[in-house]
Motif scaffolding. Structure first.
Motif, PDB file in Angstrom:
ATOM      1  N   SER A 100     -55.566  29.216  27.775  1.00 42.68           N
ATOM      2  CA  SER A 100     -55.450  29.842  26.533  1.00 42.68           C
ATOM      3  C   SER A 100     -55.019  28.885  25.652  1.00 42.68           C
ATOM      4  CB  SER A 100     -54.377  30.992  26.657  1.00 42.68           C
ATOM      5  OG  SER A 100     -54.017  31.331  25.498  1.00 42.68           O
ATOM      6  N   PHE A 101     -55.901  28.908  24.308  1.00 38.07           N
ATOM      7  CA  PHE A 101     -55.541  27.943  23.377  1.00 38.07           C
ATOM      8  C   PHE A 101     -54.093  28.239  22.792  1.00 38.07           C
ATOM      9  CE2 PHE A 101     -56.051  26.878  18.758  1.00 38.07           C
ATOM     10  CZ  PHE A 101     -56.247  25.527  18.850  1.00 38.07           C
ATOM     11  N   PRO A 102     -53.896  29.306  22.395  1.00 38.80           N
ATOM     12  CA  PRO A 102     -52.507  29.417  21.880  1.00 38.80           C
ATOM     13  C   PRO A 102     -51.357  28.747  22.679  1.00 38.80           C
ATOM     14  CG  PRO A 102     -53.602  31.575  21.546  1.00 38.80           C
ATOM     15  CD  PRO A 102     -54.522  30.604  22.386  1.00 38.80           C
ATOM     16  N   LEU A 103     -51.692  28.904  24.180  1.00 40.63           N
ATOM     17  CA  LEU A 103     -50.656  28.027  24.768  1.00 40.63           C
ATOM     18  C   LEU A 103     -50.486  26.646  24.677  1.00 40.63           C
ATOM     19  CD1 LEU A 103     -51.047  30.457  28.246  1.00 40.63           C
ATOM     20  CD2 LEU A 103     -49.310  30.454  26.603  1.00 40.63           C
ATOM     21  N   MET A 104     -51.452  26.152  23.932  1.00 46.98           N
ATOM     22  CA  MET A 104     -51.464  24.651  23.887  1.00 46.98           C
ATOM     23  C   MET A 104     -49.917  24.407  22.984  1.00 46.98           C
ATOM     24  SD  MET A 104     -53.629  23.095  25.248  1.00 46.98           S
ATOM     25  CE  MET A 104     -53.679  21.303  24.327  1.00 46.98           C
ATOM     26  N   ALA A 105     -49.520  25.212  22.220  1.00 45.49           N
ATOM     27  CA  ALA A 105     -48.521  25.096  21.455  1.00 45.49           C
ATOM     28  C   ALA A 105     -47.386  24.912  22.322  1.00 45.49           C
ATOM     29  CB  ALA A 105     -48.367  26.089  20.524  1.00 45.49           C
ATOM     30  N   VAL A 106     -47.086  25.321  23.338  1.00 50.06           N
ATOM     31  CA  VAL A 106     -46.132  25.353  24.286  1.00 50.06           C
ATOM     32  C   VAL A 106     -45.571  23.681  24.748  1.00 50.06           C
ATOM     33  CG1 VAL A 106     -44.899  25.782  26.583  1.00 50.06           C
ATOM     34  CG2 VAL A 106     -46.283  27.517  25.128  1.00 50.06           C
ATOM     35  N   PRO A 107     -46.600  22.788  25.239  1.00 41.97           N
ATOM     36  CA  PRO A 107     -46.206  21.493  25.383  1.00 41.97           C
ATOM     37  C   PRO A 107     -45.878  20.786  24.401  1.00 41.97           C
ATOM     38  CG  PRO A 107     -48.459  21.853  25.882  1.00 41.97           C
ATOM     39  CD  PRO A 107     -47.932  23.273  25.604  1.00 41.97           C
ATOM     40  N   PHE A 108     -46.465  20.993  23.191  1.00 41.13           N
ATOM     41  CA  PHE A 108     -46.237  20.480  21.931  1.00 41.13           C
ATOM     42  C   PHE A 108     -44.727  20.597  21.361  1.00 41.13           C
ATOM     43  CE2 PHE A 108     -50.964  20.314  21.972  1.00 41.13           C
ATOM     44  CZ  PHE A 108     -51.052  18.797  21.813  1.00 41.13           C
ATOM     45  N   PHE A 109     -44.424  21.768  21.373  1.00 36.62           N
ATOM     46  CA  PHE A 109     -42.819  22.307  20.846  1.00 36.62           C
ATOM     47  C   PHE A 109     -41.926  21.742  21.686  1.00 36.62           C
ATOM     48  CE2 PHE A 109     -44.844  25.738  18.216  1.00 36.62           C
ATOM     49  CZ  PHE A 109     -44.530  25.313  17.069  1.00 36.62           C
ATOM     50  N   MET A 110     -42.279  21.761  23.078  1.00 31.59           N
ATOM     51  CA  MET A 110     -41.407  21.124  24.184  1.00 31.59           C
ATOM     52  C   MET A 110     -41.177  19.440  23.833  1.00 31.59           C
ATOM     53  SD  MET A 110     -40.309  23.388  26.269  1.00 31.59           S
ATOM     54  CE  MET A 110     -40.827  25.018  27.143  1.00 31.59           C
ATOM     55  N   LEU A 111     -42.216  18.943  23.514  1.00 28.70           N
ATOM     56  CA  LEU A 111     -42.067  17.600  23.440  1.00 28.70           C
ATOM     57  C   LEU A 111     -41.514  17.447  21.816  1.00 28.70           C
ATOM     58  CD1 LEU A 111     -42.997  14.673  23.650  1.00 28.70           C
ATOM     59  CD2 LEU A 111     -45.232  15.056  22.572  1.00 28.70           C
ATOM     60  N   ALA A 112     -41.613  18.135  20.936  1.00 29.77           N
ATOM     61  CA  ALA A 112     -40.936  18.117  19.660  1.00 29.77           C
ATOM     62  C   ALA A 112     -39.336  18.241  20.028  1.00 29.77           C
ATOM     63  CB  ALA A 112     -41.355  18.927  18.688  1.00 29.77           C
ATOM     64  N   GLY A 113     -38.945  19.359  20.567  1.00 29.53           N
ATOM     65  CA  GLY A 113     -37.527  19.390  21.037  1.00 29.53           C
ATOM     66  C   GLY A 113     -36.786  18.166  21.738  1.00 29.53           C
ATOM     67  N   GLU A 114     -37.618  17.499  22.623  1.00 22.62           N
ATOM     68  CA  GLU A 114     -37.270  16.368  23.259  1.00 22.62           C
ATOM     69  C   GLU A 114     -37.200  15.241  22.375  1.00 22.62           C
ATOM     70  OE1 GLU A 114     -36.275  15.746  26.396  1.00 22.62           O
ATOM     71  OE2 GLU A 114     -36.576  17.817  27.106  1.00 22.62           O
ATOM     72  N   VAL A 115     -37.892  15.052  21.537  1.00 19.02           N
ATOM     73  CA  VAL A 115     -37.989  13.982  20.624  1.00 19.02           C
ATOM     74  C   VAL A 115     -36.780  14.197  19.741  1.00 19.02           C
ATOM     75  CG1 VAL A 115     -39.153  12.906  18.670  1.00 19.02           C
ATOM     76  CG2 VAL A 115     -40.368  13.432  20.773  1.00 19.02           C
ATOM     77  N   MET A 116     -36.676  15.226  19.305  1.00 16.27           N
ATOM     78  CA  MET A 116     -35.549  15.553  18.069  1.00 16.27           C
ATOM     79  C   MET A 116     -34.205  15.306  18.803  1.00 16.27           C
ATOM     80  SD  MET A 116     -36.989  18.566  15.796  1.00 16.27           S
ATOM     81  CE  MET A 116     -37.631  19.489  17.320  1.00 16.27           C
ATOM     82  N   ASN A 117     -34.001  15.584  19.958  1.00 17.50           N
ATOM     83  CA  ASN A 117     -32.686  15.123  20.636  1.00 17.50           C
ATOM     84  C   ASN A 117     -32.498  13.859  20.987  1.00 17.50           C
ATOM     85  OD1 ASN A 117     -32.168  17.807  20.602  1.00 17.50           O
ATOM     86  ND2 ASN A 117     -32.629  18.494  22.661  1.00 17.50           N
ATOM     87  N   THR A 118     -33.606  13.331  21.347  1.00 18.01           N
ATOM     88  CA  THR A 118     -33.578  11.732  21.644  1.00 18.01           C
ATOM     89  C   THR A 118     -33.598  10.729  20.383  1.00 18.01           C
ATOM     90  OG1 THR A 118     -34.636  12.521  23.562  1.00 18.01           O
ATOM     91  CG2 THR A 118     -34.395   9.746  23.111  1.00 18.01           C
ATOM     92  N   GLY A 119     -34.317  11.265  19.385  1.00 20.86           N
ATOM     93  CA  GLY A 119     -34.632  10.320  18.323  1.00 20.86           C
ATOM     94  C   GLY A 119     -33.646  10.656  17.166  1.00 20.86           C
ATOM     95  N   GLY A 120     -32.703  11.388  17.240  1.00 19.08           N
ATOM     96  CA  GLY A 120     -31.595  11.399  16.150  1.00 19.08           C
ATOM     97  C   GLY A 120     -31.884  12.327  15.083  1.00 19.08           C
ATOM     98  N   LEU A 121     -32.868  13.358  15.281  1.00 21.92           N
ATOM     99  CA  LEU A 121     -33.032  14.380  13.902  1.00 21.92           C
ATOM    100  C   LEU A 121     -31.853  15.425  14.304  1.00 21.92           C
ATOM    101  CD1 LEU A 121     -36.049  13.109  14.840  1.00 21.92           C
ATOM    102  CD2 LEU A 121     -36.800  15.177  13.527  1.00 21.92           C
ATOM    103  N   SER A 122     -31.598  15.651  15.789  1.00 19.22           N
ATOM    104  CA  SER A 122     -30.779  16.742  15.750  1.00 19.22           C
ATOM    105  C   SER A 122     -29.411  16.273  15.449  1.00 19.22           C
ATOM    106  CB  SER A 122     -30.581  17.098  17.289  1.00 19.22           C
ATOM    107  OG  SER A 122     -31.998  17.577  17.726  1.00 19.22           O
ATOM    108  N   ARG A 123     -29.040  15.015  15.714  1.00 22.58           N
ATOM    109  CA  ARG A 123     -27.555  14.303  15.381  1.00 22.58           C
ATOM    110  C   ARG A 123     -27.638  14.586  13.946  1.00 22.58           C
ATOM    111  NH1 ARG A 123     -26.103   9.567  13.762  1.00 22.58           N
ATOM    112  NH2 ARG A 123     -28.097   8.724  14.397  1.00 22.58           N
TER     113      ARG A 123
END
Length: 426
Positions: free
Chosen positions: A53-76
């Motif tokens: 399903s094409f809409p499900l492609m959003a899931v891995p990208f939002f998961m990646l965005a969440g990991e990057v934000m916690n690791t890369g200083g955006l959340s802090r």
């Protein structure tokens, strides 16, 4: 009889410790055998189609965005901005948590990711200031579940795909209810914190606040880009996931420079592991969803609740109570995947807007993340705070009640959901 076989084949293996994904396949196979139509090819085909399903492609990208934000200083930086703005007022750290949760929810869409970020960054500060550990942990857990409500939301994506509902409309419909839950948490925290004795952080100067705002402006731009892009049709919700991932990677690696290339592999692996779990659940749920339709389980269920079909409010209240009960024993993703194909035909037959129901359904499932015994977010906060589950449940209870009251208000007053959607849609 069909409903009993489906539930028995699903809940029985789960009670024995079988992973939910495999329990979903077992329940589908059980229905096939009951209907005398077992075919292994059908099982395999539905598993493949479930993830295709094409809409499900959003899931891995939002998961990646969440990991990057916690690791890369955006959340802090989001937390630091909230600290500078409201950290000095009475109970300010609690308001910081709620404000930060709203902003983080518009970045990652994952309650677990937000709980990990908020718990790691804010819980030590709250304990050092003298806040009760259980209350502080309860607030952080309760604030984290705003993540799947304010867009972008992985829960809305899954519901939209399974139920055939516009994900863009769901995203827009989730904004006001998410803010309403944040307001309810603020009021509850104000009442709870008034009984505590704690040390207030110092009031920050205008210069410090301005510096915190400038430092976080790159992180704050992401939700603005996503909402504006969706409203004006610049990109689809799926493409919004790509935008979020690429933008957060650029900011973390180039602007803030807190995500070195050496850590990038570990971030991708962490996001891939979480995505694999979600996608496998989605794929296996397609088997039982197909059999649910073939066996007309929604028709059997509709016959059971036929007395309520003439009253939308009573029907919604009954369904919400059912979802609350299910949420105490099952995680958010499998609940969405299992119950959406069962409930959607009933909702449509009763004349209830699927977008409106989707908002209520996802809020209810989000609340399930802080209800024992499963409570995924509770487990995250327990791990960070070293509190026992019993202590944390006591701390979360006032906020859980506040969120259930908001859910009740949304059931009784549908315009709280749909009127803001009409505003944003024009």
């Amino acid at each position: 009889m069909t409903v009993a076989i489906f539930l028995g084949a699903l809940l029985g293996p789960m009670a024995l410790g079988v992973p939910i994904a495999f329990a979903l396949i077992i329940s589908g196979v059980a229905l096939m055998m009951y209907l005398d139509m077992f075919d292994a090819q059908i099982v395999a085909q539905n598993v493949l189609n479930g993830a295709d399903s094409f809409p499900l492609m959003a899931v891995p990208f939002f998961m990646l965005a969440g990991e990057v934000m916690n690791t890369g200083g955006l959340s802090r930086r989001i937390v630091a901005l909230a600290m500078a703005m409201v950290g000095h007022i009475r109970g300010g750290l609690g308001f910081v948590a709620i404000f930060a949760a709203c902003v983080l929810s518009s970045l990652s869409g994952s309650a677990v990711a937000d709980a990990a970020a908020l718990g790691t960054l804010l819980l030590p500060m709250m304990l050092k200031s003298g806040h009760d550990p259980a209350r502080a942990g309860g607030l952080l857990a309760s604030a984290s579940i705003i993540g799947p409500i304010i867009p972008p939301s992985i829960g809305f994506i899954l519901y939209g795909v399974v139920g055939g509902v516009s994900i863009t409309k769901l995203f827009l419909a989730g904004i006001f209810p998410g803010l309403l839950i944040a307001l309810a948490l603020c009021i509850t925290w104000l009442i709870v914190a008034s009984k505590e004795q704690f040390v207030l952080p110092p009031r920050q100067s205008g210069t410090v606040r301005l510096r915190a705002f400038i430092d976080s402006i790159w992180a704050l731009m992401l939700p603005l880009i996503i909402i504006v892009g969706l409203k004006f049709g610049v990109f689809t919700p799926t493409e919004a996931g790509v935008v979020a991932a690429v933008y957060s990677l650029f900011v973390a690696m180039v602007i803030y420079r807190e995500l070195p290339p050496a850590k990038l592999f570990h971030v991708f692996v962490a996001a891939a592991k979480i995505t694999a779990v979600v996608m496998f659940l989605v794929a296996t749920a397609a088997v039982s969803a197909w059999l649910i339709t073939v066996a007309d389980v929604p028709g059997d269920l509709a016959a059971l609740i036929e007395p309520l079909m003439g009253n939308q409010t009573l029907l919604l209240l009954a369904i919400m109570v059912l979802v609350v009960i299910v949420g105490t024993a099952m995680d958010m993703t499998p609940t969405i995947l299992i119950m959406t194909p069962v409930l959607m035909p009933i909702i449509k037959e009763a004349g209830i807007d699927p977008v409106y129901f989707g908002v209520l359904f996802i809020i209810n499932n989000s609340i399930g993340l802080i209800t024992p015994p499963v409570g995924t977010v509770l487990n995250v906060i327990c791990g960070i705070s070293k509190l026992s589950m019993e202590e944390l449940i006591k701390g979360v209870m006032p906020f859980l009640i506040a969120e259930l009251i908001v859910l009740l208000l949304l059931v009784l007053f549908p315009q709280l959901v749909m009127v803001p959607v009409s505003w944003l849609g024009h």
